[in-house]
Write a protein that holds these residues in place. Structure first.
Motif, PDB file in Angstrom:
ATOM      1  N   SER A 165      -0.336  10.535   5.499  1.00 20.20           N
ATOM      2  CA  SER A 165      -1.673  10.042   5.161  1.00 20.20           C
ATOM      3  C   SER A 165      -1.902  10.106   3.646  1.00 20.20           C
ATOM      4  CB  SER A 165      -2.729  10.878   5.887  1.00 20.20           C
ATOM      5  OG  SER A 165      -4.019  10.413   5.588  1.00 20.20           O
ATOM      6  N   ASN A 166      -1.453  11.193   3.049  1.00 19.96           N
ATOM      7  CA  ASN A 166      -1.594  11.381   1.603  1.00 19.96           C
ATOM      8  C   ASN A 166      -0.759  10.349   0.841  1.00 19.96           C
ATOM      9  OD1 ASN A 166      -2.815  12.972  -0.471  1.00 19.96           O
ATOM     10  ND2 ASN A 166      -0.773  13.727  -0.945  1.00 19.96           N
ATOM     11  N   TRP A 167       0.461  10.109   1.334  1.00 17.40           N
ATOM     12  CA  TRP A 167       1.355   9.126   0.703  1.00 17.40           C
ATOM     13  C   TRP A 167       0.695   7.735   0.737  1.00 17.40           C
ATOM     14  CZ3 TRP A 167       3.714   4.506   1.311  1.00 17.40           C
ATOM     15  CH2 TRP A 167       4.793   4.209   0.463  1.00 17.40           C
TER      16      TRP A 167
ATOM     17  N   LYS B 284     -10.089  10.170   2.142  1.00 22.25           N
ATOM     18  CA  LYS B 284      -9.913  11.325   1.244  1.00 22.25           C
ATOM     19  C   LYS B 284     -10.586  12.571   1.834  1.00 22.25           C
ATOM     20  CE  LYS B 284      -8.890  12.764  -3.127  1.00 22.25           C
ATOM     21  NZ  LYS B 284      -8.862  14.206  -2.914  1.00 22.25           N
ATOM     22  N   LYS B 285     -11.752  12.370   2.435  1.00 24.24           N
ATOM     23  CA  LYS B 285     -12.502  13.472   3.042  1.00 24.24           C
ATOM     24  C   LYS B 285     -11.663  14.165   4.127  1.00 24.24           C
ATOM     25  CE  LYS B 285     -17.070  13.771   5.233  1.00 24.24           C
ATOM     26  NZ  LYS B 285     -18.185  12.893   5.656  1.00 24.24           N
ATOM     27  N   GLY B 286     -10.918  13.361   4.901  1.00 23.00           N
ATOM     28  CA  GLY B 286     -10.053  13.920   5.939  1.00 23.00           C
ATOM     29  C   GLY B 286      -8.941  14.761   5.346  1.00 23.00           C
ATOM     30  N   LEU B 287      -8.339  14.243   4.278  1.00 17.01           N
ATOM     31  CA  LEU B 287      -7.249  14.977   3.613  1.00 17.01           C
ATOM     32  C   LEU B 287      -7.753  16.287   3.008  1.00 17.01           C
ATOM     33  CD1 LEU B 287      -5.411  12.005   1.846  1.00 17.01           C
ATOM     34  CD2 LEU B 287      -4.401  13.504   3.572  1.00 17.01           C
ATOM     35  N   ASP B 288      -8.939  16.233   2.371  1.00 10.21           N
ATOM     36  CA  ASP B 288      -9.480  17.429   1.708  1.00 10.21           C
ATOM     37  C   ASP B 288      -9.913  18.505   2.701  1.00 10.21           C
ATOM     38  OD1 ASP B 288      -9.026  16.215  -0.692  1.00 10.21           O
ATOM     39  OD2 ASP B 288     -11.108  15.577  -1.028  1.00 10.21           O
TER      40      ASP B 288
END
Length: 308
Positions: free
Chosen positions: A242-244, A262-266
């Motif tokens: 997801s980050n990639w 981004k909210k999910g990643l953070d």
């Protein structure tokens, strides 16, 4: 006339990567479906569909298909003149295989040699994928044939590499806290332009290198862990994937989704990825706690497709 239903499909893993020989994993999705039907073409939808089929039949007439996979295009053209249309609720431009279901339905009805999806060998699957790729190229300019293959087989398919596909069993869905779900980005995406962006990116050595060394590695690891139902390594690799995508597939991520991605990643509450080529349509979400993710994604239309 019996109207076999052809379901939509979801490419869980492998978007863009399968062009470069990564693995892929796809599932049929019965919420959306389509079937060939006859009518007096009174509605605008039916008329439009019938006109599209007329143009598509002209394309198929000139298409050379391998021996054993030919179509009776004359019969197709005759039935179009008798009021044939494709009755479908599969949204177009949403990455869930609207053209795939149509191609599968046409092949099933008009192929001169009849096949039973349950008894198809691995070699026949490979040939069918090629045939479907040729048939679907009309809609996208270039097609792997995977979408119609899943719609036709109506089974989960593991894409092992560019050449090889096989039927696969996925773990049973169960009523746990975790979920795989779809988020509606609120806009349609077009496959052609998105694929064009990808090929432009592939011209730079740095992108090619990171795609092969990182994206494909995370993608294949996700598939392996998911099929074993090994959820810790699954989510670990999913976060990397997801980050990639957040860094390298930015043009493919719909604007409406950008901040919540981004909210999910953070927060680690959920992870998002593209569903198909992106640019719009659906986005895939994965979470260990669907209730929590649902609250954080308030305002978006969501559909759960798998529980664990």
């Amino acid at each position: 006339m019996t109207n076999p239903l052809f379901y939509a499909k979801i490419l869980l893993f492998g978007e863009y990567g399968i062009i470069e020989d990564s693995q892929g994993l796809t599932l049929p999705y019965s919420f959306y479906k389509g079937a060939l039907k006859f009518s007096s073409l009174d509605s605008e939808f039916e008329k439009k569909s019938n006109t599209h089929l007329t143009k598509y039949a002209d394309y198929l007439l000139d298409l050379e298909l391998p021996k054993g996979f030919e179509l009776d295009v004359q019969k197709f053209q005759y039935e179009i003149s008798e009021g044939l249309f494709f009755d479908s609720n599969i949204p177009q431009g949403y990455g869930v295989g609207s053209s795939g279901a149509l191609v599968a339905a046409i092949f099933e009805r008009y192929s001169i040699t009849k096949y039973n999806p349950e008894n198809i060998s691995k070699d026949q699957l490979k040939n069918l994928k090629k045939v479907f790729g040729l048939m679907e190229s009309y809609f996208h300019g270039r097609s792997s044939g995977i979408d119609p293959l899943i719609c036709y087989m109506n089974l989960p398919i593991l894409i092992e590499n560019k050449e090889s596909v096989d039927k696969v069993a996925i773990p049973e869905s169960e009523e746990g806290k975790g979920a795989i779900f779809l988020i509606d980005s609120g806009m349609t995406g077009e496959t052609g332009p998105m694929v064009q962006i990808f090929f432009e990116k592939m011209k730079t050595e740095g992108f090619r290198k990171t795609l092969k060394e990182e994206f494909i590695r995370y993608n294949n690891a996700c598939i392996e862990a998911f099929l074993k139902k090994d959820m810790n390594p699954f989510f670990r690799n999913l976060k990397k994937l997801s980050n990639w995508a957040y860094e390298h597939f930015r043009p493919m991520i719909p604007e409406s989704i950008f901040n919540v991605w981004k909210k999910g990643l953070d927060s680690n509450a959920y992870y998002l990825k593209l569903c198909g080529s992106g640019g719009g349509g659906y986005i895939l979400g994965f979470t260990k706690d669907y209730e929590k993710a649902e609250k954080m994604l308030d305002g978006f239309h969501k559909e759960v497709i798998y529980r664990f």
